[in-house]
Write an enzyme that holds these catalytic residues in place. Structure first.
Site, mmCIF file in Angstrom:
data_model
loop_
_atom_site.group_PDB
_atom_site.id
_atom_site.type_symbol
_atom_site.label_atom_id
_atom_site.label_comp_id
_atom_site.label_asym_id
_atom_site.label_seq_id
_atom_site.Cartn_x
_atom_site.Cartn_y
_atom_site.Cartn_z
ATOM 1 N N GLU A 875 0.815 -1.234 0.000
ATOM 2 C CA GLU A 875 0.000 0.000 0.000
ATOM 3 C C GLU A 875 0.844 1.278 0.000
ATOM 4 O OE1 GLU A 875 -2.732 -0.553 3.253
ATOM 5 O OE2 GLU A 875 -3.693 -2.272 2.298
ATOM 6 N N GLU A 976 -6.794 -9.536 -3.055
ATOM 7 C CA GLU A 976 -7.537 -9.552 -1.793
ATOM 8 C C GLU A 976 -9.028 -9.338 -2.044
ATOM 9 O OE1 GLU A 976 -5.871 -6.866 1.097
ATOM 10 O OE2 GLU A 976 -3.805 -7.265 0.464
#
Length: 1098
Positions: A875, A976
């Site tokens: 991220e 995810e």
């Protein structure tokens, strides 16, 4: 981006004229309140404040600034020019005021009643260019249809030096459609400071409405206060009155109001009120209500009064207490009675009965105490004892103990007159020196693994004026490890009881289990009013919603090309709107897209004089929306001069003025037009939805062109994707048969069965998950890739510096290798500071660099060659912890060093919100820029991870994002994936959208789900399998798609001794009917070339 938006009418302040409302008998600031009623000696008269958030402890919740700016000054962020509150720790500040009438308001329509005298008080002061005291006043705004009237109820001269108390009173003789209370007055440019605002009335404790001299326990029985505290049950409800217009001319049976329950899809849907605190055991109650029906109904239908009784053990029972046959033509009186023989946790009274689609109309509901014993008794059955022993401390502190602190039991009042919420006792945890100190009970032997439990507790704190988090936690001693399971948490205050509610499920065998309440900092006492733990009820799945009359592809917005000027459009706030035409050279970039050419006319709407970020063009679209339908949003936007750099612009939907839905956003400047893409879906029936564009700072103009909101036709898209999938995921196959028997094969039957698609479908798992045999079996059977939820993250493997823990990741990896499941490594580092463990956050410079090098060496040398992928620094679009401390090259360094230590692993970037247009931090363009920058610094980036935590997906938006990422030529993995929707049918539809888009895209190399089992998901309502192992509709859809993506075909051997077919990549079996009998062979279809020739010896 969500902004609270004021009522449109409150943003314009006409001169005060028009029909005056009947005036109250105002009292001056020094007057004493008049005595209004005589009460018995046993009654306690108290002053009840009807204003919500009167001390601004909840920020500006329920308060709205009038066309100016407002914020709450708090001690932590610094008081306004050093001004301290009059009381408490917060006060409101009104700034950027350009008119004297600009101030702070709160809607009190549903909180006032006729004939009641209200006493008003507030502390105020001013700040700015003030040389003498100036007037501040309190005003009521009364809206009646098209007219608005103003009533001044208090005024005072305020100064900069000190807080001044304003006082006044009012008494309404007629009730307007809408009543707004606000403070105003200082000249433009002067800040208004407000603290401790109250509107109070005299209330007799324990009193209720009186019907015929008998006490009615139903609150707001005649709906004179709107619907408060009534609640519609899974449907829509409103109050019809002479102000709003009666339903089809129906007048109330008595009074001026009645309730209408509409949009009912089940017979049990109706209107309910919780009467738990109003009833007692052994008392006989008489029930009555006037009801009728409306809508498409012939003849008469039954209307019923029912009690819903909820036990402490979680069971629920329903008891009819009265019924009547009702019609459209007249009011009918429903009558009944009941008496409780034992007391459940909750008692809810509701009216129900008519068939779906028929409106239920209700007036004058009463439940009164009977003077005679009634024959009808309601016994509350109990399914099972609660697992917690002595749950309400009725047996002292038996079975309870302190967790590192002292515990006490209290009766009725303690801690400054704190009253128990339920029963007569509560317990406290005192002398706490750690946040984990609290009250606990061992429950070993009373709970089982693979059973879903639910917990409920009422808690509050003592010793701090600030809200703090209180948690319910389960400590479990499993074989070889101990584990803490978070059950529930909530922000709790010292002012009122707060409920903790949660669920848990244990997978692994355990030897000991202890449940405890913890959380606040040291020195703060925890008060607990009962703790109930019981097996969770299995809720019946909601049916598949009916979606009808949807015009797919049709824009909901009226006059979006602005051919009729501003028709249909309104300003959000006090900004000004006008229609302009863009110059050709500014349109050139848009018109390159052929799809845009048929929409773009060059006309756009311009919003100027914007004084707040939420101001812009708007349109009400309530009547055009359909529930459970996914709507795509698109618009072209450009901002004017002002500010610095690019500004956030987003499409927003204001739902019932209390919910704000993000419809897509972009960063824009004045140099060119930028496209916004987004989507939304509504699951509950709103009363009003306004679509608008907002975002740039005040003073920056906003331009909007080609604004569209239209329903997405998924079925048409799916047909296109099936054709695309055939091209991307299949190849032509030629089976050549050879051998001594091949010459006799002409015309022989051939049956092809694909046993496994080689495309990677995976899921995240956790160490404790695989102890559940059912979960492990589903995982192994339906996935061929895995990623560890937390076990490989740095905060898990090295929670304390130097103490390495690879036990969980070792065991998970051995499990996957045993079942031939490939594994992704997630993650070496995490760039978001909140995900970095404290000891790493404390490091600087070369100490932090050394820790990074140790992490890389430790993990990658241990697992070299065993993980196919690694997410190197998670991220990076949303965090910058390492970059801020070690410079920009640290990210590329992580990639370079990881590749040296494990050259076989493909190294990924990984981020969220890349695929749906909802986040300006993580657009595909920014992701591409990040990868290019890493590559230019020598980082061997081998793949792109798109997380896929998404709601209401739109296929075209996902595909467009994947197309933009694909220009890098790197494999894209969905890493995810989860989609969330409470209705499992909606969830299944949304999941299918994403799976089909990803599987059909040539750049996508694999799809990993972020879990599949209830209670072990990152987001609620995203699971495919319920906690008890039942595969729900979303799970069935996933399995159906996997079956669809397997090839099955039959045929005959041709003259050349061959059989040709087109099939998905993966493993196959073929069965051939030979003269001597059936022969079976296995083969694999790979994806290397357009045509694959496979020779089989028979």
């Amino acid at each position: 981006m969500r902004r609270r938006c004021g009522w449109l009418s409150s943003l314009f302040h006409p001169r005060r004229a028009g029909r005056a409302l009947p005036q109250p008998d105002p009292q001056g600031p020094d007057s004493e309140p008049k005595a209004v009623d005589k009460h018995s000696a046993s009654d306690e008269v108290v002053m009840e404040n009807i204003l919500s958030n009167s001390d601004f402890s909840e920020d500006l919740h329920l308060w709205q600034p009038n066309s100016c700016h407002a914020f709450v000054a708090v001690e932590g962020s610094g008081y306004h020019y050093g001004v301290r509150p009059h009381s408490g720790s917060t006060y409101a500040v009104l700034t950027h005021r350009t008119q004297s009438w600009q101030g702070l308001e709160q809607d009190i329509t549903e909180k006032v009643t006729l004939g009641t005298e209200y006493f008003v008080a507030a502390y105020v002061r001013v700040h700015g260019e003030v040389h003498e005291p100036i007037g501040v006043q309190i005003t009521l705004k009364l809206e009646e249809g098209s007219s608005t009237n103003y009533l001044s109820i208090a005024r005072i001269l305020a100064s900069q030096e000190r807080w001044e108390k304003m006082e006044g009173s009012f008494n309404l003789t007629t009730l307007p459609r809408r009543l707004v209370f606000y403070l105003e007055g200082p000249p433009p440019g002067v800040d208004l400071l407000i603290d401790s605002v109250t509107i109070s009335y005299k209330k007799t404790e324990g009193s209720a409405s009186s019907i015929g001299g008998t006490e009615n326990i139903i609150l707001n029985y005649d709906f004179s206060k709107g619907l408060h505290p009534w609640n519609p049950i899974c449907c829509h409800a409103y109050v019809a009155s002479q102000w709003s217009g009666f339903l089809d001319g129906i007048r109330g049976n008595s009074g001026e109001n009645y309730a209408v329950v509409s949009k009912r899809t089940e017979h049990w849907q109706g209107l309910e009120q919780d009467i738990t605190n109003q009833v007692s055991i052994g008392t006989a109650y008489v029930v009555s209500a006037f009801v009728r029906v409306d809508g498409n109904v012939q003849g008469q239908v039954e209307v019923k009064g029912t009690l819903r009784l909820q036990n402490a053990d979680g069971s629920t029972h329903y008891n009819p207490v009265g019924s009547v046959v009702a019609s459209k033509e007249k009011w009918n009186k429903l009558e009944g009675s009941f008496s409780l023989t034992n007391m459940p946790k909750n008692v809810v009274f509701y009216l129900e009965g008519p068939p779906a689609g028929v409106d239920l109309v209700i007036d004058s509901v009463t439940i009164t105490c009977s003077r005679h014993k009634q024959s009808k008794e309601v016994k509350v059955p109990s399914r099972a004892e609660t697992i917690i022993k002595n749950p309400h401390f009725e047996d002292g502190l038996k079975n309870w103990s302190g967790r590192g602190c002292n515990i006490c039991r209290h009766e009725f009042t303690a801690y400054g007159n704190v009253r128990p919420l339920n029963g007569s006792y509560f317990a406290s945890a005192t002398g706490r020196v750690h946040n984990w100190n609290g009250i606990q009970q061992e429950i070993t032997g009373r709970v089982q693994r693979k059973v879903l439990y639910e917990i409920s507790s009422a808690v509050r704190i003592f010793g701090s004026a600030n809200d703090t988090e209180v948690r319910a936690t389960l400590w479990v001693q499993e074989y070889g490890r101990e584990r803490y399971v978070g059950l529930a948490k909530n922000q709790t205050s010292d002012k009122q009881w707060t409920h903790l509610k949660g669920k848990f499920l244990l997978h692994a065998p355990f030897t000991k289990a202890v449940i405890f309440i913890e959380g606040p900092p040291a020195g703060i006492d925890i008060l607990v009013d009962g703790l109930v733990l019981s097996p969770a009820r299995k809720l019946q799945a909601a049916p598949c919603p009916k979606i009808e009359n949807v015009l797919y592809g049709t824009n909901l917005l009226h006059n979006n090309a602005f051919t009729r000027g501003l028709a249909g459009w309104s300003p959000m706030g006090s900004c000004r709107l006008s229609i302009q035409t863009e110059t050709p050279h500014m349109l050139s970039s848009i018109l390159k897209d052929r799809a845009s050419q048929k929409h773009i006319s060059g006309r756009y709407i311009l919003a100027t004089n914007r004084t707040d970020v939420w101001m812009g063009p708007s349109q009400v679209i309530t009547d055009k929306l359909r529930l459970h339908v996914t709507y795509r949003v698109s618009a072209w936007v450009r901002v004017g001069s002002g500010g610095h750099g690019r500004h956030h612009v987003n499409v927003c939907l204001a739902v019932d003025n209390n919910q704000w839905v993000n419809g897509g956003q972009v960063e824009a400047d004045g140099d060119q037009w930028y496209e916004i893409n987004g989507a939304f879906k509504l699951e509950k029936q709103p009363s009003k939805v306004t679509a608008y564009v907002q975002g740039p700072p005040p003073g920056v103009d906003l331009r909007v062109m080609d604004f569209q909101i239209y329903p997405v036709d998924r079925k048409a898209r799916f047909e296109y994707l099936k054709e695309k999938t055939d091209k991307v995921r299949k190849r032509d196959v030629v089976l050549k048969f050879q051998g001594s028997n091949a010459v006799n094969l002409l015309g022989s039957s051939v049956r092809i069965q694909q046993t496994e698609n080689s495309f990677p479908f995976g899921s995240c798992i956790a160490r404790h998950n695989i102890e559940n045999e059912d979960l492990a079996e589903f995982f192994v059977k339906n996935f061929n890739w895995a990623v560890f939820e937390n076990e490989l993250k740095w905060y898990h493997t090295e929670a304390e510096q130097g103490r390495l823990n690879y036990k969980d990741s070792d065991e998970l990896l051995e499990f996957c290798e045993k079942h031939k499941i490939q594994v992704r490594g997630h993650c070496l580092f995490w760039e978001v500071e909140d995900a970095v463990q404290p000891w790493v956050r404390s490091l600087q410079g070369h100490h932090l660099m050394a820790a990074i090098q140790n992490r890389l060496q430790s993990l990658l040398s241990r697992y070299k060659g065993r993980f196919r992928h690694h997410d190197v620094n998670n991220e990076m679009l949303h965090g910058s912890f390492y970059e801020d401390r070690l410079g920009r090259d640290i990210r590329a360094y992580m990639f370079r060093e990881a590749h040296k230590l494990d050259p076989s692993a493909v190294l990924f970037v990984n981020d969220y919100n890349v695929e749906d247009g909802c986040d300006t931090k993580s657009t595909p363009e920014k992701f591409v820029e990040q990868v290019v920058d890493l590559q230019e610094r020598g980082a061997p980036v081998g793949g792109i991870g798109v997380q896929g935590h998404i709601s209401h997906p739109v296929g075209e938006i996902i595909c467009d994002s994947l197309d933009k990422l694909a220009i890098l030529g790197l494999p894209i993995w969905i890493t995810e994936l989860d989609v969330t929707a409470e209705n499992e049918h909606i969830r299944a539809d949304d999941l299918e959208v994403f799976l089909r888009e990803a599987f059909a895209h040539p750049a996508v190399g694999g799809i990993i789900l972020w879990g599949f089992w209830e209670m072990f998901m990152f987001r609620e309502h995203a699971h495919l399998v319920d906690a008890d192992g039942t595969i729900n509709e979303a799970g069935r859809r996933y399995l159906a798609l996997k079956q669809e993506w397997l090839t099955r075909t039959n045929g005959n051997v041709d003259h050349q001794g061959e059989f040709k077919f087109r099939g998905y990549h993966g493993s196959y079996t073929v069965e051939v009917d030979m003269p001597s009998g059936k022969v079976a062979r296995s083969f694999v279809v790979d994806k290397d070339s357009p045509v694959q020739v496979i020779t089989l010896n028979v």
